[in-house]
Write a protein that holds these residues in place. Structure first.
Motif, PDB file in Angstrom:
ATOM      1  N   MET A  94       0.678  -1.118  -0.047  1.00 43.28           N
ATOM      2  CA  MET A  94      -0.048   0.144  -0.418  1.00 43.28           C
ATOM      3  C   MET A  94       1.127   1.402  -0.087  1.00 43.28           C
ATOM      4  O   MET A  94       0.486   2.247  -0.397  1.00 43.28           O
ATOM      5  CB  MET A  94      -1.146  -0.200   1.164  1.00 43.28           C
ATOM      6  CG  MET A  94      -0.650   0.551   2.380  1.00 43.28           C
ATOM      7  SD  MET A  94      -1.619   1.059   3.634  1.00 43.28           S
ATOM      8  CE  MET A  94      -2.480  -0.772   4.214  1.00 43.28           C
ATOM      9  N   HIS A  95       2.056   1.154   0.632  1.00 51.55           N
ATOM     10  CA  HIS A  95       3.016   1.944  -0.081  1.00 51.55           C
ATOM     11  C   HIS A  95       4.428   1.563  -1.233  1.00 51.55           C
ATOM     12  O   HIS A  95       4.544   0.607  -0.717  1.00 51.55           O
ATOM     13  CB  HIS A  95       4.201   2.320   1.356  1.00 51.55           C
ATOM     14  CG  HIS A  95       3.111   2.867   2.881  1.00 51.55           C
ATOM     15  ND1 HIS A  95       3.653   2.323   3.944  1.00 51.55           N
ATOM     16  CD2 HIS A  95       1.682   3.506   2.901  1.00 51.55           C
ATOM     17  CE1 HIS A  95       2.572   3.133   4.519  1.00 51.55           C
ATOM     18  NE2 HIS A  95       1.832   3.641   3.898  1.00 51.55           N
ATOM     19  N   GLY A  96       4.066   2.610  -2.079  1.00 46.85           N
ATOM     20  CA  GLY A  96       4.335   2.076  -3.198  1.00 46.85           C
ATOM     21  C   GLY A  96       5.705   1.415  -3.590  1.00 46.85           C
ATOM     22  O   GLY A  96       6.586   0.965  -4.046  1.00 46.85           O
ATOM     23  N   ASP A  97       6.630   2.451  -2.608  1.00 44.81           N
ATOM     24  CA  ASP A  97       7.623   1.800  -2.787  1.00 44.81           C
ATOM     25  C   ASP A  97       8.303   0.741  -1.188  1.00 44.81           C
ATOM     26  O   ASP A  97       9.393   0.838  -0.318  1.00 44.81           O
ATOM     27  CB  ASP A  97       8.899   3.090  -2.264  1.00 44.81           C
ATOM     28  CG  ASP A  97       8.692   3.483  -0.772  1.00 44.81           C
ATOM     29  OD1 ASP A  97       7.638   3.022  -0.515  1.00 44.81           O
ATOM     30  OD2 ASP A  97       9.874   4.521  -0.617  1.00 44.81           O
ATOM     31  N   GLU A  98       7.378   0.036  -1.334  1.00 41.19           N
ATOM     32  CA  GLU A  98       7.698  -1.451  -0.085  1.00 41.19           C
ATOM     33  C   GLU A  98       6.825  -2.523  -0.878  1.00 41.19           C
ATOM     34  O   GLU A  98       6.246  -3.397  -0.733  1.00 41.19           O
ATOM     35  CB  GLU A  98       7.218  -0.740   0.992  1.00 41.19           C
ATOM     36  CG  GLU A  98       7.359   0.002   1.662  1.00 41.19           C
ATOM     37  CD  GLU A  98       6.522   0.683   3.255  1.00 41.19           C
ATOM     38  OE1 GLU A  98       5.612  -0.320   3.089  1.00 41.19           O
ATOM     39  OE2 GLU A  98       6.562   1.357   3.648  1.00 41.19           O
ATOM     40  N   PRO A  99       8.299  -3.077  -1.740  1.00 42.05           N
ATOM     41  CA  PRO A  99       7.388  -4.568  -2.561  1.00 42.05           C
ATOM     42  C   PRO A  99       8.017  -6.113  -2.002  1.00 42.05           C
ATOM     43  O   PRO A  99       7.777  -6.749  -2.755  1.00 42.05           O
ATOM     44  CB  PRO A  99       8.937  -3.931  -3.659  1.00 42.05           C
ATOM     45  CG  PRO A  99       9.788  -3.697  -3.330  1.00 42.05           C
ATOM     46  CD  PRO A  99       9.069  -2.499  -1.924  1.00 42.05           C
ATOM     47  N   GLN A 145       8.096   5.589  -4.708  1.00 50.01           N
ATOM     48  CA  GLN A 145       7.768   6.795  -3.753  1.00 50.01           C
ATOM     49  C   GLN A 145       6.477   6.128  -3.061  1.00 50.01           C
ATOM     50  O   GLN A 145       5.280   5.082  -3.289  1.00 50.01           O
ATOM     51  CB  GLN A 145       7.004   7.798  -4.082  1.00 50.01           C
ATOM     52  CG  GLN A 145       5.109   7.997  -4.983  1.00 50.01           C
ATOM     53  CD  GLN A 145       5.056   9.054  -5.385  1.00 50.01           C
ATOM     54  OE1 GLN A 145       5.881  10.272  -5.454  1.00 50.01           O
ATOM     55  NE2 GLN A 145       3.490   9.555  -4.981  1.00 50.01           N
ATOM     56  N   ARG A 146       6.253   6.023  -1.570  1.00 52.98           N
ATOM     57  CA  ARG A 146       5.262   5.648  -0.372  1.00 52.98           C
ATOM     58  C   ARG A 146       3.734   6.270  -0.989  1.00 52.98           C
ATOM     59  O   ARG A 146       2.782   5.175  -1.009  1.00 52.98           O
ATOM     60  CB  ARG A 146       5.815   6.758   1.144  1.00 52.98           C
ATOM     61  CG  ARG A 146       4.772   5.961   1.778  1.00 52.98           C
ATOM     62  CD  ARG A 146       5.110   7.308   3.287  1.00 52.98           C
ATOM     63  NE  ARG A 146       4.538   6.350   4.733  1.00 52.98           N
ATOM     64  CZ  ARG A 146       4.789   5.242   5.056  1.00 52.98           C
ATOM     65  NH1 ARG A 146       5.700   4.545   4.996  1.00 52.98           N
ATOM     66  NH2 ARG A 146       3.931   5.528   6.247  1.00 52.98           N
ATOM     67  N   ARG A 147       3.771   7.313  -1.280  1.00 51.79           N
ATOM     68  CA  ARG A 147       2.409   7.516  -1.303  1.00 51.79           C
ATOM     69  C   ARG A 147       1.953   7.845  -2.332  1.00 51.79           C
ATOM     70  O   ARG A 147       2.434   6.984  -3.719  1.00 51.79           O
ATOM     71  CB  ARG A 147       2.008   9.161  -1.619  1.00 51.79           C
ATOM     72  CG  ARG A 147       2.474   9.871   0.214  1.00 51.79           C
ATOM     73  CD  ARG A 147       3.016  11.432   0.797  1.00 51.79           C
ATOM     74  NE  ARG A 147       3.209  11.549   1.919  1.00 51.79           N
ATOM     75  CZ  ARG A 147       2.508  12.166   3.041  1.00 51.79           C
ATOM     76  NH1 ARG A 147       1.373  12.670   1.976  1.00 51.79           N
ATOM     77  NH2 ARG A 147       2.834  12.317   4.007  1.00 51.79           N
ATOM     78  N   LEU A 184       1.148  -6.024   4.675  1.00 51.15           N
ATOM     79  CA  LEU A 184       2.947  -6.460   4.120  1.00 51.15           C
ATOM     80  C   LEU A 184       3.651  -4.648   3.893  1.00 51.15           C
ATOM     81  O   LEU A 184       2.934  -4.587   3.023  1.00 51.15           O
ATOM     82  CB  LEU A 184       2.663  -7.635   3.304  1.00 51.15           C
ATOM     83  CG  LEU A 184       1.509  -8.693   3.618  1.00 51.15           C
ATOM     84  CD1 LEU A 184       2.229  -9.788   2.713  1.00 51.15           C
ATOM     85  CD2 LEU A 184       2.922  -9.530   4.909  1.00 51.15           C
ATOM     86  N   HIS A 185       4.174  -5.026   4.404  1.00 48.95           N
ATOM     87  CA  HIS A 185       5.079  -4.117   4.148  1.00 48.95           C
ATOM     88  C   HIS A 185       6.416  -3.470   4.751  1.00 48.95           C
ATOM     89  O   HIS A 185       6.872  -5.100   5.034  1.00 48.95           O
ATOM     90  CB  HIS A 185       4.891  -2.439   5.518  1.00 48.95           C
ATOM     91  CG  HIS A 185       3.907  -1.982   5.619  1.00 48.95           C
ATOM     92  ND1 HIS A 185       2.836  -1.007   5.557  1.00 48.95           N
ATOM     93  CD2 HIS A 185       2.061  -2.826   5.773  1.00 48.95           C
ATOM     94  CE1 HIS A 185       2.523  -0.595   5.288  1.00 48.95           C
ATOM     95  NE2 HIS A 185       1.108  -1.297   5.737  1.00 48.95           N
ATOM     96  N   ASP A 186       7.023  -2.770   4.029  1.00 52.41           N
ATOM     97  CA  ASP A 186       8.880  -2.503   4.904  1.00 52.41           C
ATOM     98  C   ASP A 186       8.689  -1.540   5.349  1.00 52.41           C
ATOM     99  O   ASP A 186       8.490  -0.328   5.120  1.00 52.41           O
ATOM    100  CB  ASP A 186       9.641  -2.313   2.816  1.00 52.41           C
ATOM    101  CG  ASP A 186       9.970  -3.615   1.878  1.00 52.41           C
ATOM    102  OD1 ASP A 186       8.928  -4.033   1.501  1.00 52.41           O
ATOM    103  OD2 ASP A 186      11.114  -4.025   1.896  1.00 52.41           O
ATOM    104  N   GLN A 187      10.333  -1.333   6.169  1.00 52.27           N
ATOM    105  CA  GLN A 187      10.591  -0.669   6.819  1.00 52.27           C
ATOM    106  C   GLN A 187      11.433   0.292   6.405  1.00 52.27           C
ATOM    107  O   GLN A 187      12.048  -0.981   5.718  1.00 52.27           O
ATOM    108  CB  GLN A 187      10.132  -0.837   8.535  1.00 52.27           C
ATOM    109  CG  GLN A 187      11.289  -1.754   9.095  1.00 52.27           C
ATOM    110  CD  GLN A 187      10.694  -2.149  10.760  1.00 52.27           C
ATOM    111  OE1 GLN A 187      10.183  -1.634  10.667  1.00 52.27           O
ATOM    112  NE2 GLN A 187      12.001  -3.533  10.438  1.00 52.27           N
TER     113      GLN A 187
HETATM  114 ZN   LIG Z   1       4.525   0.499   4.576  1.00 50.52          ZN
END
Ligand SMILES: [Zn+2]
Length: 488
Positions: A94-99, A145-147, A184-187
């Motif tokens: 859901m954050h574009g840079d977290e693949p 990008q995140r957004r 599911l995300h990346d930090q």
């Molecule tokens: Zn995220």
């Protein structure tokens, strides 16, 4: 009789724990067989995953439905498999840079589509129906990008629901009324497990559903599954798990999905030594998520004590890419002792398919409570300004033919080059390239500046720091150097 049943219960539960461990080990060992080769870098886009979703459409094992469209018109697909009563819903990016988890989802599809592990898969698909929504923010992914295209963080849109991506997530969640949800995300790679130098390779959270942070059965189940997954990651990345602070965020999806009645598990993929493209972390996602699904299918997570959840160390953010300790910094005729923390920041190339590094000093002073992926104790070493090589070179090729290590050893950090093509974004050599008329600013060590200096001990240059990369001048060992800067 009672004793007999207790022993029987103990034996059965030991047996299923052993079975579970066997599965996890086999998943880890056979991973390369299922790894999706078309998704090898973090900068993946909507068009990269469409052929893989198309493949699922022609496969009778999977059901594929278009469930929404991004602002820029990219399709959002839900891929489902299984006949079981327990609905498990997994959404990524859901954050574009977290693949990272998006990649792992396609590895999981390859696993589910294979003929191997048939009894475990039968167990999973008879008891569960799995629903995947990979890359919820394809417009963000397009430009890494995140957004989303509206410029909002979709993870703060769970109540207002202005983004079509958020609306889709809410609608799918409600229609499935899933038992379990994997968010599911990346930090940032700079997170560590509290008070250790270990990166938080994976961080977890069973989000709170109210300010009081109460634990009902749904949230308790999420905690139990997290404890189960933590035990798996500890085996392959010991000490490298963090637990997120569970303050309630009323606008976030994870918190609300927990509130709406789905046991919600947040997984954040962080950093791992020498794994810039996060492929080892992708593998850990694959192994731990599949194992978690198996324990959900067998319902043996229920035996886990919730109190184990609080024993996972908290997440902290105390890592640098490079930390230099105890260096001597001369200023106005006096010497000071400094630690310096530096990070390598990624700058995207045009098209957002690749990147180069522009590094920064993030902090300096007493950094004894911080850690580095790479750390150098520079006690007795003086920080010295890198000089400009006195000769003007005609081209990058001419620079390439010089012995650059010898230049660094002589105290040079900049070389003047006459013709630097405008297409060239960064120096491929561990020395900065400067244009004919460029003036190197006065030297200082300062937060926000590009970390470039030499270390000198007993009259000898021992190390160079060029664009935040450490080069040991007394060793021929291969370094992780990627690029220096170009100043025109
Ligand atoms: Zn995220």
């Amino acid at each position: 009789m009672r004793v007999f049943f207790s022993v029987l219960f103990l034996l059965t539960s030991l047996y299923s724990t052993a079975q579970q461990q066997d599965l996890t080990t086999s998943l880890y060992e056979t991973y390369e067989t299922y790894k999706e080769p078309l998704l090898e870098k973090r900068r993946i886009k909507h068009k990269d995953i469409q052929p893989l979703i198309e493949k699922c459409k022609t496969n009778p094992k999977f059901k594929v439905a278009k469930v929404g469209t991004s602002i820029e018109g990219r399709s959002l697909s839900l891929i489902s498999i299984g006949e079981g009563e327990t609905d498990v819903f997994l959404w990524s990016q859901m954050h574009g840079d977290e693949p990272t988890a998006t990649q792992a989802i396609f590895d999981i599809f390859n696993f589910l589509n294979s003929d191997d592990f048939s009894s475990e898969k039968q167990e999973i698909l008879a008891n569960c129906t799995l629903h995947f929504l990979p890359m919820l923010n394809p417009d963000g992914a397009e430009v890494f990008q995140r957004r989303n295209l509206l410029g909002i963080d979709i993870n703060r849109d769970a109540l207002r629901l202005q983004s079509p991506e958020g609306q889709t997530l809410k609608r799918v969640r409600d229609s499935l009324d899933a038992d379990f949800g994997f968010n599911l995300h990346d930090q940032s790679t700079y997170y560590n497990a509290e008070r250790t130098e270990k990166p938080a390779t994976i961080s977890y959270l069973a989000p709170a559903y109210n300010y009081e942070k109460e634990i009902n059965e749904k949230r308790g189940n999420a905690m139990k599954v997290i404890v189960f997954m933590n035990n798996i990651i500890q085996k392959y990345a010991p000490g490298q798990v963090g637990r997120y602070n569970d303050d309630f965020e009323p606008r976030a999806f994870g918190d609300n999905i927990q509130k709406w009645g789905t046991s919600t598990i947040l997984i954040e993929s962080g950093g791992y030594h020498n794994d810039v493209e996060k492929q080892e972390i992708r593998k850990l996602n694959y192994v731990s998520i599949l194992s978690a699904i198996y324990t959900i299918a067998k319902e043996n997570y229920k035996d886990i004590a919730i109190s184990e959840y609080d024993k996972i160390p908290e997440n902290d953010r105390k890592l640098f890419d490079l930390k230099i300790e105890n260096a001597t910094y001369p200023l106005s005729g006096k010497d000071y002792i400094l630690d310096i923390g530096m990070n390598r920041l990624e700058v995207d190339k045009k098209g957002h398919n690749n990147f180069w590094y522009s590094s920064r000093i993030l902090d300096q002073g007493d950094l004894s409570t911080y850690y580095g992926y790479e750390t150098l104790d520079a006690t007795g070493h003086a920080i010295v300004q890198g000089k400009v090589y006195p000769k003007l070179l005609s081209s990058i090729e001419a620079l390439g033919s010089l012995d650059i290590r010898a230049l660094l050893k002589s105290g040079y950090a900049y070389v003047r080059v006459e013709n630097i093509p405008t297409t060239k974004l960064a120096s491929p050599f561990p020395i900065h390239m400067i244009g004919k008329r460029y003036e190197v600013p006065d030297f200082s060590i300062e937060v926000g500046l590009n970390p470039t200096f030499l270390l000198k001990k007993d009259g000898v240059f021992t190390h160079a720091v060029i664009n935040g990369f450490l080069i040991d001048l007394n060793s021929d060992k291969k370094t992780n150097f990627k690029n220096a800067m170009i100043y025109r």
